[in-house]
Design a protein around this motif. Structure first.
Motif, PDB file in Angstrom:
ATOM      1  N   ARG A 129       0.826  -1.194   0.097  1.00 15.18           N
ATOM      2  CA  ARG A 129       0.209  -0.082  -0.103  1.00 15.18           C
ATOM      3  C   ARG A 129       1.061   1.068  -0.065  1.00 15.18           C
ATOM      4  O   ARG A 129       1.911   1.217   0.741  1.00 15.18           O
ATOM      5  N   PHE A 130       0.523   2.189  -0.606  1.00 13.51           N
ATOM      6  CA  PHE A 130       1.385   3.308  -0.753  1.00 13.51           C
ATOM      7  C   PHE A 130       0.287   4.584  -1.453  1.00 13.51           C
ATOM      8  O   PHE A 130       0.287   4.497  -2.763  1.00 13.51           O
ATOM      9  N   ASP A 131      -0.352   5.196  -0.720  1.00 18.78           N
ATOM     10  CA  ASP A 131      -1.217   6.306  -1.012  1.00 18.78           C
ATOM     11  C   ASP A 131      -1.458   7.178   0.082  1.00 18.78           C
ATOM     12  O   ASP A 131      -1.088   7.079   1.084  1.00 18.78           O
ATOM     13  N   SER A 132      -2.538   8.140  -0.445  1.00 17.76           N
ATOM     14  CA  SER A 132      -2.829   9.077   0.656  1.00 17.76           C
ATOM     15  C   SER A 132      -4.187   9.885  -0.002  1.00 17.76           C
ATOM     16  O   SER A 132      -4.691   9.352  -1.026  1.00 17.76           O
ATOM     17  N   GLY A 133      -4.816  10.840   0.650  1.00 18.63           N
ATOM     18  CA  GLY A 133      -5.806  11.382   0.319  1.00 18.63           C
ATOM     19  C   GLY A 133      -6.288  12.812   1.026  1.00 18.63           C
ATOM     20  O   GLY A 133      -5.386  13.175   1.739  1.00 18.63           O
ATOM     21  N   PRO A 134      -7.390  13.391   0.581  1.00 12.33           N
ATOM     22  CA  PRO A 134      -7.354  14.830   1.155  1.00 12.33           C
ATOM     23  C   PRO A 134      -7.572  14.862   2.496  1.00 12.33           C
ATOM     24  O   PRO A 134      -6.834  15.924   3.107  1.00 12.33           O
ATOM     25  N   GLN A 135      -8.135  13.763   3.126  1.00 12.11           N
ATOM     26  CA  GLN A 135      -8.408  13.937   4.514  1.00 12.11           C
ATOM     27  C   GLN A 135      -7.559  12.543   5.333  1.00 12.11           C
ATOM     28  O   GLN A 135      -8.232  12.321   6.355  1.00 12.11           O
ATOM     29  N   GLN A 136      -6.759  11.702   4.410  1.00 12.80           N
ATOM     30  CA  GLN A 136      -6.243  10.808   4.915  1.00 12.80           C
ATOM     31  C   GLN A 136      -4.699  10.821   4.887  1.00 12.80           C
ATOM     32  O   GLN A 136      -4.151  11.226   3.848  1.00 12.80           O
ATOM     33  N   ALA A 137      -4.210  10.389   5.985  1.00 18.70           N
ATOM     34  CA  ALA A 137      -2.790  10.366   6.148  1.00 18.70           C
ATOM     35  C   ALA A 137      -1.996   9.644   4.849  1.00 18.70           C
ATOM     36  O   ALA A 137      -2.647   8.554   4.561  1.00 18.70           O
ATOM     37  N   ALA A 138      -0.854   9.861   4.564  1.00 17.47           N
ATOM     38  CA  ALA A 138      -0.059   8.842   3.608  1.00 17.47           C
ATOM     39  C   ALA A 138       0.367   7.899   4.312  1.00 17.47           C
ATOM     40  O   ALA A 138       0.903   7.859   5.461  1.00 17.47           O
ATOM     41  N   VAL A 139       0.165   6.795   3.895  1.00 12.16           N
ATOM     42  CA  VAL A 139       0.383   5.365   4.396  1.00 12.16           C
ATOM     43  C   VAL A 139       1.200   4.449   3.576  1.00 12.16           C
ATOM     44  O   VAL A 139       0.885   4.507   2.197  1.00 12.16           O
ATOM     45  N   LEU A 140       2.236   3.841   3.904  1.00 13.74           N
ATOM     46  CA  LEU A 140       2.989   2.854   3.237  1.00 13.74           C
ATOM     47  C   LEU A 140       3.073   1.551   3.828  1.00 13.74           C
ATOM     48  O   LEU A 140       3.595   1.496   5.363  1.00 13.74           O
ATOM     49  N   GLU A 141       2.785   0.430   3.418  1.00  9.79           N
ATOM     50  CA  GLU A 141       2.938  -0.963   3.856  1.00  9.79           C
ATOM     51  C   GLU A 141       3.629  -1.611   3.088  1.00  9.79           C
ATOM     52  O   GLU A 141       3.322  -1.744   1.663  1.00  9.79           O
ATOM     53  N   ALA A 142       4.850  -2.096   3.726  1.00 10.53           N
ATOM     54  CA  ALA A 142       5.579  -3.054   2.695  1.00 10.53           C
ATOM     55  C   ALA A 142       6.246  -4.094   3.534  1.00 10.53           C
ATOM     56  O   ALA A 142       6.216  -4.035   4.872  1.00 10.53           O
ATOM     57  N   GLN A 143       6.945  -4.998   2.986  1.00  9.04           N
ATOM     58  CA  GLN A 143       7.802  -6.145   3.506  1.00  9.04           C
ATOM     59  C   GLN A 143       8.919  -6.381   2.680  1.00  9.04           C
ATOM     60  O   GLN A 143       9.078  -5.899   1.630  1.00  9.04           O
ATOM     61  N   TRP A 144       9.982  -7.053   3.153  1.00  7.83           N
ATOM     62  CA  TRP A 144      11.345  -6.977   2.533  1.00  7.83           C
ATOM     63  C   TRP A 144      11.902  -8.544   3.128  1.00  7.83           C
ATOM     64  O   TRP A 144      11.664  -8.712   4.144  1.00  7.83           O
ATOM     65  N   HIS A 145      12.722  -8.905   2.219  1.00 14.24           N
ATOM     66  CA  HIS A 145      13.439  -9.941   2.635  1.00 14.24           C
ATOM     67  C   HIS A 145      15.045  -9.896   2.036  1.00 14.24           C
ATOM     68  O   HIS A 145      15.077  -9.431   0.954  1.00 14.24           O
TER      69      HIS A 145
END
Length: 248
Positions: A129-145
């Motif tokens: 997930r990597f997005d934001s909105g007018p009234q939504q905080a920017a959010v980044l969900e990720a995983q790595w190996h």
């Protein structure tokens, strides 16, 4: 006789007004994610070769138009804003530059440029997930190996990062850039710890092997000295003559 000329004239004027309207329409604004100025290195890793990638984005982000997340969780396209070029390439470049700064190393190569590059560790990243909105905080969900050169998995992590922003689209993009920078920082820390653990493990094995060699040599020396002090098989054994005899 002049009436037949009136219709073509009106059509020409209408076409002219139509073209003027198209030209005057507001073109969408383009945006680009940015990496920060070179950050102070967490620990110099100039001797470690790092292969970054693949970095995978979710399908809903594979669109040139900016995605806006609404309060109800739905996603919509903003027709007034577009990414400048490929978002995938933009994300790749930001992560690569930020990692180079945190690791203080230029021995980083992206996955697509790996031909002939011998790496010590590979970072495989998946962004969910990597997005934001007018009234939504920017959010980044990720995983790595993290995988070593032999293909053995050494570390993995799942993270969720969030960044507040101002009211404009430029504020949203800036917040998303900061999220990528934070992701690179945490990834750099994991890479460093993994390399340090590998180095410590190697030193431990080398150290544990040295005493064994010393003990063997010491035992060999003691055995040689003991054998040297032993009498030969055919050597005469002296007989004691200083014994006292008691008579009754």
């Amino acid at each position: 006789m002049k009436r037949p000329l009136l219709l073509p004239l009106l059509l020409a004027l209408g076409a002219s007004f139509g073209l003027t309207g198209c030209v005057s329409a507001t073109a969408p604004t383009t945006y680009q994610l940015q990496w920060a100025a070179p950050a102070p290195a967490l620990r110099s890793m100039t001797g470690t070769a790092v292969l970054l990638g693949p970095v995978m984005l979710p399908d809903y982000l594979k669109h040139p138009t900016l995605i806006q997340r609404q309060n109800d969780g739905s996603l919509s396209l903003d027709s007034t804003a577009r990414w400048a070029g490929s978002l995938q390439d933009n994300v790749d470049r930001v992560l690569l530059h930020q990692l180079a700064g945190y690791l203080n190393s230029s021995r980083l190569v992206f996955y697509t440029d790996r031909q002939g590059f011998k790496h010590d560790i590979q970072a495989q990243v998946r962004i969910d997930r990597f997005d934001s909105g007018p009234q939504q905080a920017a959010v980044l969900e990720a995983q790595w190996h993290l995988v070593d050169a032999q293909g053995a998995q050494k570390a993995n992590r799942i993270v969720r990062l969030q960044e507040k922003h101002g009211p404009t689209l430029a504020d949203q993009v800036q917040a998303q850039s900061q999220l990528l920078q934070k992701l690179a920082e945490q990834l750099a820390r994991d890479i460093q710890w993994t390399v340090l653990e590998a180095e410590a493990s190697t030193k431990t094995r080398e150290t544990s092997a040295k005493p064994k060699t010393t003990i063997v040599k010491k035992r060999d020396t003691e055995d040689k000295e003991a054998n040297a002090n032993k009498p030969a098989n055919n050597a005469p054994v002296p007989v004691r003559t200083d014994m006292e005899v008691f008579r009754f």
